[in-house]
Design a protein around this motif. Structure first.
Motif, PDB file in Angstrom:
ATOM      1  N   ILE A 142      33.297 -24.810 -29.552  1.00 10.19           N
ATOM      2  CA  ILE A 142      32.064 -24.103 -29.186  1.00 10.19           C
ATOM      3  C   ILE A 142      31.916 -24.191 -27.671  1.00 10.19           C
ATOM      4  N   SER A 143      32.048 -23.041 -27.008  1.00 12.68           N
ATOM      5  CA  SER A 143      32.020 -22.984 -25.541  1.00 12.68           C
ATOM      6  C   SER A 143      30.770 -22.254 -25.068  1.00 12.68           C
ATOM      7  N   ASP A 144      30.267 -22.654 -23.905  1.00 20.57           N
ATOM      8  CA  ASP A 144      29.111 -21.968 -23.323  1.00 20.57           C
ATOM      9  C   ASP A 144      29.282 -21.838 -21.818  1.00 20.57           C
ATOM     10  N   GLY A 148      26.580 -27.289 -17.657  1.00 26.02           N
ATOM     11  CA  GLY A 148      27.694 -28.226 -17.642  1.00 26.02           C
ATOM     12  C   GLY A 148      27.248 -29.682 -17.647  1.00 26.02           C
ATOM     13  N   ILE A 149      28.226 -30.566 -17.778  1.00 24.60           N
ATOM     14  CA  ILE A 149      27.976 -32.008 -17.870  1.00 24.60           C
ATOM     15  C   ILE A 149      28.987 -32.735 -16.996  1.00 24.60           C
ATOM     16  N   ASP A 150      28.503 -33.689 -16.231  1.00 25.18           N
ATOM     17  CA  ASP A 150      29.420 -34.555 -15.494  1.00 25.18           C
ATOM     18  C   ASP A 150      30.149 -35.429 -16.513  1.00 25.18           C
ATOM     19  N   GLU A 194      34.448 -31.268 -23.233  1.00 25.81           N
ATOM     20  CA  GLU A 194      35.081 -31.054 -21.936  1.00 25.81           C
ATOM     21  C   GLU A 194      34.131 -30.181 -21.126  1.00 25.81           C
ATOM     22  N   SER A 195      33.864 -30.590 -19.907  1.00 23.90           N
ATOM     23  CA  SER A 195      32.857 -29.875 -19.133  1.00 23.90           C
ATOM     24  C   SER A 195      32.995 -30.165 -17.653  1.00 23.90           C
ATOM     25  N   GLY A 200      29.735 -24.758 -17.300  1.00 25.76           N
ATOM     26  CA  GLY A 200      29.667 -24.693 -18.753  1.00 25.76           C
ATOM     27  C   GLY A 200      30.316 -25.878 -19.441  1.00 25.76           C
ATOM     28  N   SER A 201      30.215 -25.882 -20.760  1.00 30.96           N
ATOM     29  CA  SER A 201      30.761 -26.972 -21.575  1.00 30.96           C
ATOM     30  C   SER A 201      31.497 -26.402 -22.777  1.00 30.96           C
ATOM     31  N   THR A 202      32.472 -27.158 -23.249  1.00 36.69           N
ATOM     32  CA  THR A 202      33.158 -26.832 -24.499  1.00 36.69           C
ATOM     33  C   THR A 202      33.150 -28.068 -25.376  1.00 36.69           C
TER      34      THR A 202
END
Length: 219
Positions: A142-144, A148-150, A194-195, A200-202
């Motif tokens: 699920i990607s967006d 994002g995230i450190d 992963e981000s 964004g983040s996945t």
């Protein structure tokens, strides 16, 4: 936990009713702060109870058409999707053996987070897919295109009541991803992210193609 909290709430209401406006402005603020904190605590207890109930009883496994289930989740989130103008793309998802209600919760929590943590003035775009991997599992992705995230926080975000942002910035109790982790792991899978900040983040999670009927049973 709920019993003493009810007592606290009762006395807060009595204080507010009897003394609001009769002391000073600072006292009224203190009463208001205590009331707000009490409400937050009640919400935390409620979500903690829901979290603890996952796996307490024997959990029903069934053949779940993940495409249909995902569409049901999307339908239930229509108000949020329309308000944010989010665009959601998905491929055909597999049919697997799982607890339908819990798997729906995983889909819902990840989609809601992807919409919530979007960048200002950017329409949220979310893509979900699933493929077989070499370990006899389905790998869901699920990607967006959100904030994002450190990755130094990649483990912390799955811990209960852990937040990376203030309540003023983003609402929530900090339990959505914790719930996802518990559900996925009870299905003999794993979940990770992963981000990169601003890109964004996945989120990835795996689920076995077949699951023994005893796997989700508490002995």
């Amino acid at each position: 936990l709920q019993e003493p909290l009810r007592t606290i709430n009762s006395y807060i209401q009595l204080l507010s009713k009897k003394y609001e406006g009769k002391l000073d402005k600072r006292a009224d603020e203190y009463i208001s702060f205590i009331g707000d904190a009490s409400k937050r605590l009640k919400n935390m207890i409620d979500v903690l109870l829901d979290y603890c109930r996952i796996g307490v009883d024997e959990e029903k496994l069934e053949q779940v058409d993940c495409t249909r289930l995902f569409e049901e989740v999307i339908t239930s989130l229509q108000s949020l999707i329309q308000e944010s103008k989010a665009k959601i793309k998905y491929a055909t998802l597999p049919t697997i053996e799982a607890n339908k209600t819990q798997l729906a919760q995983v889909f819902q929590n990840l989609i809601v987070n992807a919409i919530k943590f979007h960048k200002k003035n950017i329409v949220p775009e979310i893509t979900i897919s699933a493929n077989k991997n070499d370990d006899n599992e389905y790998l869901f992705t699920i990607s967006d295109n959100g904030i994002g995230i450190d990755l130094e926080h990649k483990d912390r975000i799955f811990q209960i009541f852990q937040r990376l942002h203030t309540r003023e910035e983003y609402e929530g109790m900090g339990i959505g991803l914790t719930t996802c982790k518990k559900i996925v792991e009870r299905h003999n899978g794993k979940i990770w992210v992963e981000s990169e900040p601003g890109k964004g983040s996945t989120f990835y999670f795996t689920l076995p193609m077949t699951l023994p009927i005893t796997t989700l049973t508490i002995l």
